[in-house]
Design a protein around this motif. Sequence first.
Motif, short mmCIF file in Angstrom:
data_model
loop_
_atom_site.label_atom_id
_atom_site.label_comp_id
_atom_site.label_asym_id
_atom_site.label_seq_id
_atom_site.Cartn_x
_atom_site.Cartn_y
_atom_site.Cartn_z
N PRO A 159 0.81 -1.22 0.00
CA PRO A 159 0.00 0.00 0.00
C PRO A 159 0.84 1.27 0.00
O PRO A 159 1.91 1.33 0.61
CB PRO A 159 -0.82 -0.13 1.29
N HIS A 160 0.32 2.30 -0.68
CA HIS A 160 1.03 3.58 -0.77
C HIS A 160 0.06 4.73 -0.56
O HIS A 160 -1.11 4.66 -0.92
CB HIS A 160 1.69 3.72 -2.15
N CYS A 161 0.60 5.81 0.01
CA CYS A 161 -0.15 7.03 0.26
C CYS A 161 0.72 8.19 -0.22
O CYS A 161 1.76 8.49 0.39
CB CYS A 161 -0.46 7.15 1.75
N THR A 162 0.33 8.84 -1.33
CA THR A 162 1.15 9.85 -1.97
C THR A 162 0.58 11.24 -1.76
O THR A 162 -0.55 11.53 -2.18
CB THR A 162 1.28 9.58 -3.48
N PHE A 163 1.36 12.11 -1.12
CA PHE A 163 0.99 13.51 -0.91
C PHE A 163 1.72 14.37 -1.95
O PHE A 163 2.95 14.28 -2.08
CB PHE A 163 1.41 13.98 0.49
N PHE A 164 0.99 15.18 -2.67
CA PHE A 164 1.60 16.13 -3.59
C PHE A 164 1.75 17.47 -2.88
O PHE A 164 0.79 18.01 -2.35
CB PHE A 164 0.76 16.25 -4.86
N VAL A 165 2.99 17.95 -2.83
CA VAL A 165 3.32 19.13 -2.03
C VAL A 165 4.07 20.14 -2.89
O VAL A 165 4.61 19.82 -3.96
CB VAL A 165 4.19 18.73 -0.82
N GLU A 166 4.14 21.37 -2.41
CA GLU A 166 4.84 22.43 -3.15
C GLU A 166 6.35 22.28 -3.05
O GLU A 166 7.08 22.62 -3.98
CB GLU A 166 4.41 23.80 -2.64
N ASN A 167 6.83 21.79 -1.89
CA ASN A 167 8.27 21.68 -1.67
C ASN A 167 8.55 20.42 -0.86
O ASN A 167 8.33 20.39 0.35
CB ASN A 167 8.79 22.92 -0.94
N ALA A 168 9.02 19.38 -1.53
CA ALA A 168 9.27 18.11 -0.86
C ALA A 168 10.35 18.23 0.21
O ALA A 168 10.32 17.51 1.21
CB ALA A 168 9.66 17.05 -1.88
N GLU A 169 11.31 19.14 0.00
CA GLU A 169 12.41 19.28 0.95
C GLU A 169 11.93 19.86 2.27
O GLU A 169 12.55 19.65 3.32
CB GLU A 169 13.50 20.19 0.37
N ALA A 170 10.83 20.61 2.24
CA ALA A 170 10.37 21.32 3.44
C ALA A 170 9.56 20.43 4.38
O ALA A 170 9.26 20.84 5.51
CB ALA A 170 9.53 22.53 3.03
N ILE A 171 9.19 19.24 3.95
CA ILE A 171 8.37 18.36 4.79
C ILE A 171 9.25 17.66 5.82
O ILE A 171 10.27 17.04 5.46
CB ILE A 171 7.65 17.31 3.92
#
Length: 280
Positions: A159-171
Amino acid sequence: MPAMQQRLDTGLPFIKMHGLGNDFVIVDARAHDAPITPALAKGIGHRQFGVGFDQLAVIENGEADAHLVFYNADGSTSAACGNATRCIARLLMNETGRSALTLTTVRGTLHARNAGDGRTSVNMGHPQLDWREVPLAEEMDTLELPIEGAPTATGMGNPHCTFFVENAEAIPLAEFGARYEYHPLYPERTNVQVAQVIGPDHIRMRVWERGVGITLASGSSSCATAVAAARRGLTGRKVRIDLDGGTLWIDWRDDGVWMTGPTCHVFSGTLTPEFLRSLG
């Protein structure tokens, strides 16, 4: 002589490989039994007291060229591991001199081929898009889950849960991934991705793997993220995915999701009888 007793006397040979820093211990059980248990896998996976890995893979005899079984670092099992499958495919191609192989896993039958320039491609099969297949705890649209950030759920044998974000480095991935791995919508826990769309064929992605934690790369997570991005109209079906450990190329075709990238055989060794006995 029982297989485990033999290993306690002679040790257990293994191979260490990685795909973009996503690292694996590989045990070849085709010629000699190698009874891997969850406790043994967890012990080998410890990066201070054992060898350390993101996943342990066992190569077994099967109806195809080989059958693969996967363990996570916490001793739990996984039906799929894309980068480990690519690593083993490369290992077996080097062993046999062949340029194409067929491998089986709990996920199903996977086809691998030499992609040239030191790269290996594996068809990870068709993505699982129905909530029952992922699986989720209840019926819902997998495109946008009722979770803050509206992530996409995808099954790739895991299973996978994918979040689309503006800046992956900031998470803050350590906190973020741990929080959502155990979300109640995922009864079998989940891998968590944070993905930043750079362009119509380019994604920057970071990964938290269930039972492991932060990893430098993940093949099945890359496949799931590419599928999710295409379903949401954010990219086409053929994308480059830049991970912390390097780049994978994903191509969602009519026959399944193809993943291509480099692999590396780091070293071969033997787990000593002393170490095996220490695990009880």
